[in-house]
Design an enzyme around this catalytic site. Structure first.
Site: not given
Ligand code: PGA
Length: 250
Positions: A97, A171
């Site tokens: 992430h 993302e």
């Protein structure tokens, strides 16, 4: 019948241990119903993983972690083994992430090693990827995905694992927490790049593609019927039960 589209809730560090427990206890029946009809994954922070996992046991909702160690057991202060995640009952773990990468100065080689650790323990990695604002503005969005994913796919493809699966969460950094979402044509192109790379380099895996960044009860309409998308990774909006329910039922 269960809807295959995956709704993965990335709670980040929005909820404390007590709040995470309350979320599950106060909405137990509604969560059970949602879990019967939709594919949901809840990813609490490490402290709450075991208790949330226990409370989800009589639901069909899967448990996910937000990270894992790249190592096997040893002198790694503060880290959590993939082996432990498996023992706690995690079926998924988010890795790579952008918030972890930035905080921990994490390299792509480390993310690849985490993916291997997870796969070795039968946990599906949700590998995050996405271009920065600068990449996006300078038309390097596709190249950024290639640079991030090629070494990871190369590393995992060295192992023969027919039937195993991983997920890629696309993302874009400029979308996370911003309320901005990609235009459909751009999203389509980025999903295609991910699928092509996975098919070329790691064809022995089943690759699922999720979208994350600014998903909420309004923007979900762009994603839940988007061709070639297997699900969404939802951050802030997933930490409020009513909002999460609206997203899933949209
Ligand atoms: P957001 O976060 O939904 O709050 O934008 C998504 C993520 O970072 O996984």
């Amino acid at each position: 019948m269960k809807n295959k589209f995956i709704y993965a809730a990335n709670w980040k560090a929005y909820l404390s241990f007590n709040q995470a427990q309350e979320f599950i206890m106060q909405n137990k029946d509604a969560l059970k119903t949602l879990g019967r009809n939709y594919s949901l994954v809840i990813c609490p922070s490490f402290d709450a993983l075991a208790t949330v996992g226990q409370n989800l046991q009589d639901t069909q909702i899967a448990l996910g972690a937000q990270d894992c160690s790249a190592h096997q057991a040893g002198a790694y202060t503060g880290q959590v083994l993939a082996e432990s995640l498996k023992q706690i009952g995690c079926a998924y773990s988010i890795i790579g992430h952008s918030e972890v990468k930035a905080e921990h100065h994490e390299t792509i080689a480390t993310i690849a090693q985490k993916a291997i650790e997870l796969l070795n323990h039968g946990i599906t990695p949700i590998i995050c990827t996405g271009e920065t604002t600068k990449d996006y503005e300078t038309d390097r969005g596709t190249q950024a995905l290639e640079e991030q994913l090629t070494p990871i796919f190369n590393a995992i493809s060295k192992k023969e694992r027919n039937g195993y699966q991983f997920s890629i969460a696309y993302e874009p950094l400029w979308a996370i927490g911003s309320g901005n979402i990609p235009a459909p044509a751009y999203l389509k192109q980025q999903i295609m790049v991910i699928r092509q790379l996975a098919a070329q380099i790691a064809p022995q895996y089943n690759c699922m593609v999720l979208y994350g960044g600014g998903v909420d009860e309004v923007t979900i309409g762009t994603f839940n019927k988007f061709p070639d998308l297997d699900g969404v990774l939802i951050g802030k909006a997933s930490t409020d039960f009513q909002t999460l329910q609206k997203i899933v039922l949209s």
